[in-house]
Design a protein around this motif. Structure first.
Motif, PDB file in Angstrom:
ATOM      1  N   GLY A 163       0.852  -1.113  -0.032  1.00  0.00           N
ATOM      2  CA  GLY A 163      -0.082  -0.057   0.029  1.00  0.00           C
ATOM      3  C   GLY A 163       1.001   1.353  -0.003  1.00  0.00           C
ATOM      4  O   GLY A 163       0.320   2.218  -0.048  1.00  0.00           O
ATOM      5  N   THR A 203       3.969   4.225  -1.192  1.00  0.00           N
ATOM      6  CA  THR A 203       4.201   4.582  -2.415  1.00  0.00           C
ATOM      7  C   THR A 203       5.909   4.551  -2.580  1.00  0.00           C
ATOM      8  O   THR A 203       6.471   4.868  -1.835  1.00  0.00           O
ATOM      9  CB  THR A 203       3.792   6.106  -2.693  1.00  0.00           C
ATOM     10  OG1 THR A 203       2.344   6.300  -2.415  1.00  0.00           O
ATOM     11  CG2 THR A 203       4.312   6.678  -3.905  1.00  0.00           C
ATOM     12  N   GLU A 219       3.956  -6.432  -7.454  1.00  0.00           N
ATOM     13  CA  GLU A 219       4.245  -5.017  -7.865  1.00  0.00           C
ATOM     14  C   GLU A 219       2.905  -4.208  -7.752  1.00  0.00           C
ATOM     15  O   GLU A 219       2.602  -3.146  -7.210  1.00  0.00           O
ATOM     16  CB  GLU A 219       4.766  -4.859  -9.354  1.00  0.00           C
ATOM     17  CG  GLU A 219       4.710  -3.211  -9.811  1.00  0.00           C
ATOM     18  CD  GLU A 219       5.287  -3.199 -11.156  1.00  0.00           C
ATOM     19  OE1 GLU A 219       4.901  -2.279 -11.835  1.00  0.00           O
ATOM     20  OE2 GLU A 219       6.103  -4.122 -11.698  1.00  0.00           O
ATOM     21  N   SER A 220       1.787  -4.911  -7.926  1.00  0.00           N
ATOM     22  CA  SER A 220       0.422  -4.469  -7.742  1.00  0.00           C
ATOM     23  C   SER A 220       0.084  -4.289  -6.401  1.00  0.00           C
ATOM     24  O   SER A 220      -0.852  -3.616  -5.927  1.00  0.00           O
ATOM     25  CB  SER A 220      -0.532  -5.458  -8.328  1.00  0.00           C
ATOM     26  OG  SER A 220      -0.501  -6.673  -7.809  1.00  0.00           O
ATOM     27  N   ILE A 251       1.886  -2.541  -4.386  1.00  0.00           N
ATOM     28  CA  ILE A 251       2.427  -1.051  -4.059  1.00  0.00           C
ATOM     29  C   ILE A 251       2.050   0.072  -5.137  1.00  0.00           C
ATOM     30  O   ILE A 251       1.585  -0.393  -6.113  1.00  0.00           O
ATOM     31  CB  ILE A 251       4.066  -1.046  -3.925  1.00  0.00           C
ATOM     32  CG1 ILE A 251       4.772  -1.553  -5.138  1.00  0.00           C
ATOM     33  CG2 ILE A 251       4.299  -2.231  -2.703  1.00  0.00           C
ATOM     34  CD1 ILE A 251       6.057  -1.324  -5.091  1.00  0.00           C
ATOM     35  N   ASP A 252       2.275   1.260  -4.817  1.00  0.00           N
ATOM     36  CA  ASP A 252       1.917   2.325  -5.656  1.00  0.00           C
ATOM     37  C   ASP A 252       3.333   2.551  -6.333  1.00  0.00           C
ATOM     38  O   ASP A 252       4.092   3.445  -5.522  1.00  0.00           O
ATOM     39  CB  ASP A 252       1.341   3.579  -5.043  1.00  0.00           C
ATOM     40  CG  ASP A 252       0.991   4.677  -5.970  1.00  0.00           C
ATOM     41  OD1 ASP A 252       1.311   4.617  -7.137  1.00  0.00           O
ATOM     42  OD2 ASP A 252       0.656   5.552  -5.588  1.00  0.00           O
ATOM     43  N   ARG A 266       6.052   4.465  -8.375  1.00  0.00           N
ATOM     44  CA  ARG A 266       6.205   5.641  -9.461  1.00  0.00           C
ATOM     45  C   ARG A 266       7.432   5.813 -10.170  1.00  0.00           C
ATOM     46  O   ARG A 266       8.498   5.613  -9.344  1.00  0.00           O
ATOM     47  CB  ARG A 266       5.927   6.709  -8.500  1.00  0.00           C
ATOM     48  CG  ARG A 266       4.200   6.702  -7.878  1.00  0.00           C
ATOM     49  CD  ARG A 266       4.045   8.003  -7.448  1.00  0.00           C
ATOM     50  NE  ARG A 266       2.733   7.976  -6.795  1.00  0.00           N
ATOM     51  CZ  ARG A 266       2.228   9.102  -6.252  1.00  0.00           C
ATOM     52  NH1 ARG A 266       2.650  10.056  -6.181  1.00  0.00           N
ATOM     53  NH2 ARG A 266       0.925   8.945  -5.514  1.00  0.00           N
TER      54      ARG A 266
END
Length: 377
Positions: free
Chosen positions: A128, A130, A155-156, A158-159, A161
């Motif tokens: 959860g 970023t 990977e899904s 976490i967020d 970037r």
């Protein structure tokens, strides 16, 4: 121009291969990635201290992008290059018959940096959050995938970037909760910002390295299969020279830093720091003459860092600390030795990422330890 401090480096290993007189050297180039940096100190020392010349080569260095290094070595337009282990596996899957002959980094240099107030004692708690990453490519992406897998995450979870190679700035702006970084330098940069009060509410940082979870093959020296078959003696001599140079840097980092000044623009060189490093390098030479073991040499590096901290600010010492941190990633009982298990772990990561087909091929053919000192295989 020869470095004025070259006499300070002590050769602490002896090797069976005979040396070659310098007037018998042939020109050779080694392709590196990135840009000139103190992290390439073994190559600078190898040139400055004559370790490559002693085995018959006048070496020059060239910095290129990693795919260029692989392609030039694979097609025989260059004999030697330094790339990451995952790129060797991927290149071989594309029919590029390159062989990894020396594991330079014994520990994978990537990790996750986060604020000390964040509790990630259980890595699964990253779910959860970023997370910043340079991009979905290269060692950073492989390292993230491996870390997530070791915690049962994907990977899904976490967020993620893409932030480019700007982790210190982006992290300190609070845009991400954590970032994938190179553990030998970027945590230092973030800590410097935090110590100066320029990193939001962060006072200190913690790091979870990939190497603490999974042993992945990392950066090393490659040649083409054709080169290896045609002139194994030349490959052995290059490896021998690099081994000696690497050991010299591990043993005497102050002297290695001084040797790097010839190659790295902007490397801090305050006269008072240079005098202290000269003094420290000379003292280390005397210490090495007593033939200390590996653990004692490691302790001497820690003591050197502590001694320098008493007289110089963190900003002046950052690049020297980068060198010390990187030495920790190189140091090993057998320099250059590569384990099949680390290749398998990297292959598993690449398969998880979808970068390989169903079969990575014969990983045993991707590397050889035949030129590694002390290897019994």
């Amino acid at each position: 121009m020869l470095n004025p401090f070259r006499w300070l480096i002590l050769v602490t290993l002896t090797f069976a291969l005979p040396t070659v007189a310098q007037n018998e050297t042939v020109d050779e180039r080694i392709l590196l990635t990135f840009i000139p940096n103190v992290q390439f100190a073994p190559f600078y020392v190898g040139i400055e201290e004559g370790y490559f010349a002693d085995v018959g080569f006048t070496v020059t260095l060239e910095h290129l992008q990693e795919p260029e290094v692989l392609d030039l070595v694979a097609v025989g337009q260059a004999n030697y290059g330094v790339v990451s282990g995952e790129q060797v596996i991927l290149a071989r899957a594309r029919g590029r018959d390159v062989v990894y002959v020396f594991e330079w980094f014994q520990q994978y240099p990537v990790g996750l940096v986060f604020g000390g107030e964040t509790d990630l004692s259980e890595l699964k708690d990253l779910q959860g959050m970023t997370v910043g990453i340079p991009g979905r490519f290269g060692a950073s992406y492989s390292g993230l995938t491996t870390l997530l897998g070791s915690a049962g995450l994907a990977e899904s979870d976490i967020d993620l970037r893409e932030i480019g190679f700007n982790a210190p700035e982006v992290f300190c702006l609070g845009v991400v909760d954590a970032a994938i970084v190179y553990v030998n330098n970027e945590p230092l940069q973030i800590q410097n910002l935090a110590s100066a009060g320029d990193c939001g509410d962060v006072d200190n940082v913690d790091v979870i390295s990939v190497a603490s979870r999974v042993d992945l093959v990392s950066n090393g020296l490659i040649v083409s299969r054709a080169r290896l078959d045609e002139d194994p003696d030349a490959v052995e001599r290059i490896v021998n020279g690099l081994t000696k140079a690497l050991q010299a840097v591990i043993d005497n980092p102050a002297a290695a830093y001084l040797a790097s000044l010839e190659y790295v623009d902007g490397l801090p060189a305050d006269p008072s720091l240079m005098r202290e490093l000269q003094r420290s390098a000379s003292q280390q030479e005397e210490f090495l003459a007593s033939k200390p073991d590996r653990e004692a040499i490691a302790r001497s590096r820690l003591q050197l860092a502590a001694d320098l901290a008493e007289g110089f600010d963190q900003a002046s010492l950052t690049q020297f600390h980068v060198l010390l941190n990187t030495i920790d990633l190189w140091d090993a009982e057998r320099l250059g030795y590569s384990e099949l298990e680390s290749w398998q772990a990297m292959s598993d990561t690449l398969l998880t990422m979808g970068f390989l087909g169903e079969d990575a091929g014969d990983l045993g053919a991707a590397f050889t330890n035949r030129f590694i000192t002390g290897n019994e295989a």
